[in-house]
Design an enzyme around this catalytic site. Structure first.
Site: not given
Ligand code: ACO
Length: 322
Positions: A113, A249, A279
């Protein structure tokens, strides 16, 4: 002093749109959850016969038109992607042939990214030293090809697209400073865990998918971007008030909002496309930049801060007088 100035921008998105409602049919998720946690409403997905170079070509042509340059003017191509058409030759070489440019150096950069910021920082060095006068800098991805469409933690996040700029030698200010970093100790938090050298059987079986520890990546991204914003402004001797536009980004609306807060910038000075594009990895910044240039928000003379964080980990920023 010779500056590297953005002379033109371009972008391209594949036609097919995948909405959150469409994803509700694929995995256990909801439109509301995706909007609340990421800000994403939809993303574009390449057709089965479309590659990163296919998306890059119209983006590059649009940037060249905007910069008023022709193929023979281009003396370097730097192409950022993590989803290249082939293992080799590079996307940069494939694109060079498509555009009818012959002989100039052309190479790919792989920083996930952060790829576009890496490519821009690299191209800037060539321009400043006089080694190139018109550089085509591209970010293009078909991330949909490395997504496990059964994994709700990742498949909701990514989309496909391409963006490009022509970076040109100029006596007028352009890129004021650029900063790139990496820390490979965090490689396992965001990765495709198979390839030519590791877990080759999985790779051959077509299991080359993104895996991410989303929570840990989120925390690192917010902290790291907050730090790099301070470092970038300090290096250029500018203050927060000097920034007209943040062009981040586009990974997650909450990460973008946290960086804007750190800069004390209202959200109407932040270019946000994550809602429509998802993304798109290395393509996200040049796509967002082109959108805001073409709709007239970004004007000549504005000061822009570009920043990115991605797999590796890699991160970087560029401060630009547009
Ligand atoms: N729909 C519904 N529920 C979901 C989903 C979904 N799509 N995905 C995860 N959940 C659930 C999980 O299972 C979890 O359930 P639990 O509490 O029963 O275990 C709950 O939602 C919370 O999950 P988290 O992973 O803690 O959710 P979070 O608020 O962290 O959001 C996300 C997840 C959106 C992926 C976030 O962590 C994020 O954006 N991370 C960074 C991504 C990023 O910036 N990447 C860098 C660049 S990418 C690259 O370089 C390729």
């Amino acid at each position: 002093m010779t500056f590297a100035r953005i002379a033109g921008t371009g972008s391209f998105l594949p036609e097919k749109i995948l909405t959150n409602k469409d994803l509700e049919k694929l995995v256990d998720t909801t439109d509301q959850w995706i909007r609340d946690r990421t800000g994403i409403e939809q993303r574009h997905i390449a057709a089965a016969d479309q590659s990163a170079v296919d998306l890059a070509e119209p983006a590059a042509r649009a940037a060249m038109n905007a910069a008023d340059v022709v193929a023979s003017d281009i003396d370097l191509i730097v192409f950022a992607t993590s989803t290249p058409d082939r293992i080799f030759p590079s996307c940069a070489c494939l694109l060079q042939a498509r555009l009818g440019i012959h002989g100039c150096p052309a190479f790919d950069i792989q920083a996930v990214c952060s790829g576009f910021v890496y490519a821009l920082a690299t191209a800037e060095k060539f321009v400043r030293t006089g080694a190139a006068a018109n550089v085509l800098v591209i970010g293009a991805e078909v991330f949909s090809r490395i997504i496990n469409w059964n994994d709700r933690g990742t498949c909701i996040l990514f989309g496909d697209g391409a963006g490009a700029v022509v970076l040109q030698a100029s006596e007028q200010a352009g890129i004021l400073s650029s900063h790139i970093h990496a820390d490979g100790r965090y490689a396992d938090l965001l990765q495709v865990p198979c390839g030519i050298g590791v877990n080759y059987d999985d790779f051959k079986a077509g299991h080359g998918y993104v895996e991410m520890k989303g929570n840990e990546v989120f925390r690192m991204a917010v902290n790291t971007l907050g730090q790099i914003v301070d470092d970038t402004l300090a290096a250029a001797g500018l203050s927060k008030q000097d920034i007209d536009w943040l062009v981040p980004h586009q990974a997650n609306h909450r990460i973008i909002a946290a960086t804007a807060k750190k800069l004390a910038l209202p959200m109407d000075q932040v270019v946000v496309t994550v809602n429509k594009h998802g993304n798109t990895s290395a393509a996200s910044i040049p796509l967002a930049l082109d959108v805001a240039v073409r709709d007239g928000r970004i004007q000549r003379g504005d000061t822009l801060l570009l920043e990115a964080f991605g797999g590796g980990f890699t991160w970087g920023s560029a401060l630009i007088r547009y």
